[in-house]
Design a protein around this motif. Sequence first.
Motif, PDB file in Angstrom:
ATOM      1  N   GLY A   1       0.817  -1.208   0.000  1.00  0.00           N
ATOM      2  CA  GLY A   1       0.000   0.000   0.000  1.00  0.00           C
ATOM      3  C   GLY A   1       0.851   1.259   0.000  1.00  0.00           C
ATOM      4  N   VAL A   2       0.176   2.378  -0.222  1.00  0.00           N
ATOM      5  CA  VAL A   2       0.846   3.682  -0.158  1.00  0.00           C
ATOM      6  C   VAL A   2       0.133   4.498   0.924  1.00  0.00           C
ATOM      7  CG1 VAL A   2       1.493   5.756  -1.445  1.00  0.00           C
ATOM      8  CG2 VAL A   2       1.267   3.556  -2.648  1.00  0.00           C
ATOM      9  N   ILE A   3       0.912   4.912   1.929  1.00  0.00           N
ATOM     10  CA  ILE A   3       0.339   5.709   3.006  1.00  0.00           C
ATOM     11  C   ILE A   3       0.842   7.134   2.838  1.00  0.00           C
ATOM     12  CG2 ILE A   3       0.187   5.986   5.518  1.00  0.00           C
ATOM     13  CD1 ILE A   3       1.300   3.065   5.692  1.00  0.00           C
ATOM     14  N   GLN A   4      -0.072   8.081   2.903  1.00  0.00           N
ATOM     15  CA  GLN A   4       0.351   9.492   2.922  1.00  0.00           C
ATOM     16  C   GLN A   4      -0.200  10.113   4.195  1.00  0.00           C
ATOM     17  OE1 GLN A   4      -1.559   9.929  -0.979  1.00  0.00           O
ATOM     18  NE2 GLN A   4       0.156  11.298  -1.444  1.00  0.00           N
ATOM     19  N   TYR A   5       0.622  10.930   4.824  1.00  0.00           N
ATOM     20  CA  TYR A   5       0.105  11.554   6.042  1.00  0.00           C
ATOM     21  C   TYR A   5       0.571  13.003   6.157  1.00  0.00           C
ATOM     22  CZ  TYR A   5       4.712  10.362   8.022  1.00  0.00           C
ATOM     23  OH  TYR A   5       6.055  10.233   8.247  1.00  0.00           O
ATOM     24  N   LEU A   6      -0.231  13.759   6.890  1.00  0.00           N
ATOM     25  CA  LEU A   6       0.053  15.170   7.138  1.00  0.00           C
ATOM     26  C   LEU A   6       0.456  15.284   8.605  1.00  0.00           C
ATOM     27  CD1 LEU A   6      -0.147  17.928   5.726  1.00  0.00           C
ATOM     28  CD2 LEU A   6      -2.530  18.024   6.439  1.00  0.00           C
ATOM     29  N   PRO A   7       1.764  15.502   8.880  1.00  0.00           N
ATOM     30  CA  PRO A   7       2.193  15.504  10.286  1.00  0.00           C
ATOM     31  C   PRO A   7       1.561  16.653  11.074  1.00  0.00           C
ATOM     32  CG  PRO A   7       4.080  15.450   8.782  1.00  0.00           C
ATOM     33  CD  PRO A   7       2.864  15.764   7.957  1.00  0.00           C
ATOM     34  N   ALA A   8       1.308  16.396  12.353  1.00  0.00           N
ATOM     35  CA  ALA A   8       0.826  17.447  13.253  1.00  0.00           C
ATOM     36  C   ALA A   8       2.048  18.213  13.761  1.00  0.00           C
ATOM     37  CB  ALA A   8       0.074  16.821  14.414  1.00  0.00           C
ATOM     38  N   ASP A   9       1.814  19.311  14.436  1.00  0.00           N
ATOM     39  CA  ASP A   9       2.908  20.136  14.947  1.00  0.00           C
ATOM     40  C   ASP A   9       3.671  19.387  16.036  1.00  0.00           C
ATOM     41  OD1 ASP A   9       4.545  22.005  16.026  1.00  0.00           O
ATOM     42  OD2 ASP A   9       3.004  23.572  16.227  1.00  0.00           O
ATOM     43  N   SER A  10       4.927  19.044  15.751  1.00  0.00           N
ATOM     44  CA  SER A  10       5.675  18.209  16.703  1.00  0.00           C
ATOM     45  C   SER A  10       6.126  19.000  17.940  1.00  0.00           C
ATOM     46  CB  SER A  10       6.892  17.570  16.023  1.00  0.00           C
ATOM     47  OG  SER A  10       7.696  18.595  15.508  1.00  0.00           O
ATOM     48  N   GLN A  11       5.973  20.336  17.869  1.00  0.00           N
ATOM     49  CA  GLN A  11       6.322  21.159  19.054  1.00  0.00           C
ATOM     50  C   GLN A  11       5.288  20.957  20.171  1.00  0.00           C
ATOM     51  OE1 GLN A  11       8.862  23.599  18.927  1.00  0.00           O
ATOM     52  NE2 GLN A  11       9.366  22.892  16.864  1.00  0.00           N
ATOM     53  N   LEU A  12       4.056  20.642  19.764  1.00  0.00           N
ATOM     54  CA  LEU A  12       2.975  20.583  20.746  1.00  0.00           C
ATOM     55  C   LEU A  12       2.975  19.280  21.538  1.00  0.00           C
ATOM     56  CD1 LEU A  12       0.074  22.106  18.615  1.00  0.00           C
ATOM     57  CD2 LEU A  12       1.338  23.214  20.464  1.00  0.00           C
ATOM     58  N   SER A  13       3.225  18.176  20.851  1.00  0.00           N
ATOM     59  CA  SER A  13       3.196  16.872  21.520  1.00  0.00           C
ATOM     60  C   SER A  13       3.747  15.838  20.554  1.00  0.00           C
ATOM     61  CB  SER A  13       1.769  16.502  21.896  1.00  0.00           C
ATOM     62  OG  SER A  13       1.000  16.329  20.729  1.00  0.00           O
ATOM     63  N   SER A  14       4.053  14.661  21.078  1.00  0.00           N
ATOM     64  CA  SER A  14       4.506  13.586  20.201  1.00  0.00           C
ATOM     65  C   SER A  14       4.018  12.251  20.763  1.00  0.00           C
ATOM     66  CB  SER A  14       6.035  13.612  20.097  1.00  0.00           C
ATOM     67  OG  SER A  14       6.588  12.458  20.664  1.00  0.00           O
ATOM     68  N   PRO A  15       3.837  11.260  19.901  1.00  0.00           N
ATOM     69  CA  PRO A  15       3.299   9.987  20.390  1.00  0.00           C
ATOM     70  C   PRO A  15       4.268   9.251  21.316  1.00  0.00           C
ATOM     71  CG  PRO A  15       3.553   9.962  17.981  1.00  0.00           C
ATOM     72  CD  PRO A  15       3.998  11.309  18.445  1.00  0.00           C
ATOM     73  N   ARG A  16       5.525   9.744  21.382  1.00  0.00           N
ATOM     74  CA  ARG A  16       6.488   9.042  22.233  1.00  0.00           C
ATOM     75  C   ARG A  16       6.963   9.926  23.383  1.00  0.00           C
ATOM     76  NH1 ARG A  16      10.446   5.289  19.002  1.00  0.00           N
ATOM     77  NH2 ARG A  16      10.448   4.325  21.065  1.00  0.00           N
ATOM     78  N   ASP A  17       6.121  10.893  23.772  1.00  0.00           N
ATOM     79  CA  ASP A  17       6.569  11.788  24.851  1.00  0.00           C
ATOM     80  C   ASP A  17       6.176  11.285  26.242  1.00  0.00           C
ATOM     81  OD1 ASP A  17       3.849  12.376  24.972  1.00  0.00           O
ATOM     82  OD2 ASP A  17       4.030  14.381  24.122  1.00  0.00           O
ATOM     83  N   ASN A  18       5.644  10.059  26.275  1.00  0.00           N
ATOM     84  CA  ASN A  18       5.313   9.427  27.565  1.00  0.00           C
ATOM     85  C   ASN A  18       4.304  10.188  28.417  1.00  0.00           C
ATOM     86  OD1 ASN A  18       6.641   7.008  27.588  1.00  0.00           O
ATOM     87  ND2 ASN A  18       8.616   8.036  27.990  1.00  0.00           N
ATOM     88  N   THR A  19       3.510  11.029  27.782  1.00  0.00           N
ATOM     89  CA  THR A  19       2.448  11.668  28.566  1.00  0.00           C
ATOM     90  C   THR A  19       1.227  10.758  28.538  1.00  0.00           C
ATOM     91  OG1 THR A  19       1.745  12.821  26.606  1.00  0.00           O
ATOM     92  CG2 THR A  19       3.121  14.051  28.137  1.00  0.00           C
ATOM     93  N   ARG A  20       0.294  11.033  29.414  1.00  0.00           N
ATOM     94  CA  ARG A  20      -0.931  10.242  29.437  1.00  0.00           C
ATOM     95  C   ARG A  20      -2.073  11.244  29.532  1.00  0.00           C
ATOM     96  NH1 ARG A  20      -2.141   5.017  28.037  1.00  0.00           N
ATOM     97  NH2 ARG A  20      -4.284   4.847  28.710  1.00  0.00           N
ATOM     98  N   CYS A  21      -2.957  11.195  28.538  1.00  0.00           N
ATOM     99  CA  CYS A  21      -4.045  12.177  28.492  1.00  0.00           C
ATOM    100  C   CYS A  21      -5.147  11.795  29.472  1.00  0.00           C
ATOM    101  CB  CYS A  21      -4.605  12.218  27.079  1.00  0.00           C
ATOM    102  SG  CYS A  21      -5.963  13.346  26.867  1.00  0.00           S
ATOM    103  N   LEU A  22      -5.480  12.726  30.332  1.00  0.00           N
ATOM    104  CA  LEU A  22      -6.592  12.520  31.264  1.00  0.00           C
ATOM    105  C   LEU A  22      -7.484  13.742  31.170  1.00  0.00           C
ATOM    106  CD1 LEU A  22      -4.568  11.215  34.317  1.00  0.00           C
ATOM    107  CD2 LEU A  22      -6.209   9.892  33.002  1.00  0.00           C
ATOM    108  N   SER A  23      -8.656  13.670  31.814  1.00  0.00           N
ATOM    109  CA  SER A  23      -9.576  14.804  31.745  1.00  0.00           C
ATOM    110  C   SER A  23      -8.865  16.067  32.256  1.00  0.00           C
ATOM    111  CB  SER A  23     -10.834  14.441  32.526  1.00  0.00           C
ATOM    112  OG  SER A  23     -11.056  15.337  33.541  1.00  0.00           O
ATOM    113  N   GLY A  24      -9.060  17.166  31.578  1.00  0.00           N
ATOM    114  CA  GLY A  24      -8.392  18.417  31.948  1.00  0.00           C
ATOM    115  C   GLY A  24      -6.989  18.541  31.366  1.00  0.00           C
ATOM    116  N   CYS A  25      -6.648  17.682  30.397  1.00  0.00           N
ATOM    117  CA  CYS A  25      -5.290  17.662  29.815  1.00  0.00           C
ATOM    118  C   CYS A  25      -4.950  18.994  29.127  1.00  0.00           C
ATOM    119  CB  CYS A  25      -5.247  16.499  28.831  1.00  0.00           C
ATOM    120  SG  CYS A  25      -3.942  16.564  27.638  1.00  0.00           S
ATOM    121  N   SER A  26      -3.737  19.487  29.382  1.00  0.00           N
ATOM    122  CA  SER A  26      -3.397  20.807  28.866  1.00  0.00           C
ATOM    123  C   SER A  26      -3.128  20.769  27.359  1.00  0.00           C
ATOM    124  CB  SER A  26      -2.184  21.363  29.611  1.00  0.00           C
ATOM    125  OG  SER A  26      -1.068  20.559  29.337  1.00  0.00           O
ATOM    126  N   VAL A  27      -2.605  19.667  26.857  1.00  0.00           N
ATOM    127  CA  VAL A  27      -2.381  19.572  25.403  1.00  0.00           C
ATOM    128  C   VAL A  27      -3.723  19.657  24.675  1.00  0.00           C
ATOM    129  CG1 VAL A  27      -1.572  18.043  23.547  1.00  0.00           C
ATOM    130  CG2 VAL A  27      -0.267  18.208  25.673  1.00  0.00           C
TER     131      VAL A  27
END
Length: 547
Positions: A328-354
């Motif tokens: 297959g061919v995957i194309q993606y539009l990256p999100a702003d890496s300054q804001l967050s990253s999937p490997r930043d070890n944060t955990r989203c909970l209610s009231g999350c600042s990101v």
Amino acid sequence: MELLDMDVDPVRLESSLWVGKKRYRAALTGWHLNWTELDKKNRDKKTVSVPVSEVIGVEEGRVQVLPQRSVAEDTDREFTVFYVKRSSSGSPYGLLWRLGRTQFCCPSRDLRDQWMTQLRIALKTHSPSRPHRLLVFINPFGGKKQGRQIYHSLVAPLFELAGISSHVVVTERANQARDHILKKDLTGFDGVVCVGGDGIFSELLHGVIGRTQQEAGLSAHDPSVTLQSCDLHIGIIPAGSTDCVCFATVGVNDPVTSALHIIIGDSQPLDVCSVHHRSSLVRYSVSLVGYGFYGDVLAESERHRWMGPLRYDYSGAMVYLSNRSYAGVIQYLPADSQLSSPRDNTRCLSGCSVCSKGTERLFPHSPGASSLYSSHFSQFSSDTEGEWVSVEGRFRAVSLTCMSSSCPRSPLGLSPSAHLADGTGDLIIVRDTHPLGFLTFLHRHTSTQDQFDLPFVDVHRVKAVRFSLPTGEEEDRDEERERVNDGGMTEEGKRPSRSGSHKHLVERGEERGQKDFLCGLCCSKAPAVSVWNCDGEILPHTEISCK
Ligand SMILES: CCCCCCCCCCCCC/C=C/[C@@H](O)[C@H](CO)NC(=O)CCCCCCCCCCCCCCC
Ligand SMILES: Nc1ncnc2c1ncn2[C@@H]1O[C@H](COP(=O)(O)OP(=O)(O)OP(=O)(O)O)[C@@H](O)[C@H]1O
Ligand SMILES: [Ca+2]
């Protein structure tokens, strides 16, 4: 009896009360109900404090609600307060909530009446976001088929205690809940609730989003249109097989916990991803849009529904053993890496600042982080800047998840640091690899080991994704065209027609299942294309775009 400061805010009422044989000083301020045990010399011992926003109900007399309602005799000086009590068990991401109950005894009937009145006034004034009337859909066939029993024994008594009136619809067919929301008069309802799994949740989601767009005169088929946010909240009472949306938002799958969250008017906005095929909307997703492994597991599992929740494990093992990968061919539009990253070890909970920042960026003029539970929209038309990245190859699995997609099977989820409502999704690309490598990847979902720390796995935080077949294998063969005609959204309703596409694909899956799983096992020809799993539904197209 002491009766102090009755009219002076913040203390509305204060008096001595008894709980069993112990004497307490109880005080109701605007925001809290506190009671402090007093020793024989009137010195304070320990205090219990319950926020008024977490009081579920107040009843005259000595009352019990769960497991069964009972009222003791001769109780004209007593009243019972019910409130949210956090239990010490649960998961690291959410505690179980239980119904706390304290029976107070007053020195006089008069004082009891004052307590009742003041508590009820406080509840009214300090819980503005509580629902009063709910429309409840029960899928009697979800999960272990216990939806009805779960609702009537655990949830309805709590709603009644909290003064919520509910209209209950036990569904008789797939898509009934969605159609009801799309077509019926919903005046007077503050929210809709599903009792079932991710499938019936998805019906409510499609109903609520579809109805909102219909009323606003918007076509959801146009990928460039900015959809209207929805006002109706969705509540979930978990009674399905995976219950991923409930687990990822509440942290536990527990009907009482969810009922209590609904009663006190808690809400959590959620990212919703739209899936288009060419210029028509196919479905919405909040959890997983997955090709390859997760698509094959779903197609296989549909043939084994009779196994109940176990069907996924059985099908997972079968698909794993068939050892497939897809081009297959995957194309993606990256999100702003300054804001967050999937490997930043944060955990989203209610009231999350990101998420709050994301909401602010996407909805600059909205009042705070939207109060919607799960029908919150990303305005990607204003958020589509950036350079698309393209990856071509053979993949074991391509997964896009808007939230962590944690569930009891995988308590940290497909992407542990994904955010519930930041306007982005995590794209997980698992390139073709040897069977042991893929098993390691899967197995890491069950522990705290990092499933992205493998040489054949990539993860990207994205705003949009497109998937196509390699040149020469595009989706316009007869078979695909048949699937296109058979499934997808109808023009008028902007809604998925699950049954049509589904039946076809199940049949196709059955055919494939009998031949190909065996074929896969003995290394003969495997199919060239997989199917997309969209929150547990098979999509009728291979080439899709998500945003
Ligand atoms: C060795 C143990 C490996 C265990 C691997 C566990 C991975 C679990 C990952 C769970 C991800 C859930 C994503 C949620 C998707 C929901 O929106 C959707 C709707 O409910 N559910 C499914 O599509 C239902 C999808 C269910 C997928 C279940 C996959 C089970 C895999 C079992 C593999 C066994 C390999 C055994 C080898 C001999
Ligand atoms: N009365 C009904 N008869 C048949 N199917 C129904 C009925 N009501 C709802 N459905 C469909 O059943 C499917 C599965 O429902 P649900 O999600 O509640 O349970 P589940 O599949 O066991 O759980 P999960 O989605 O968490 O794996 C949904 O796609 C829903 O549209
Ligand atoms: Ca997200």
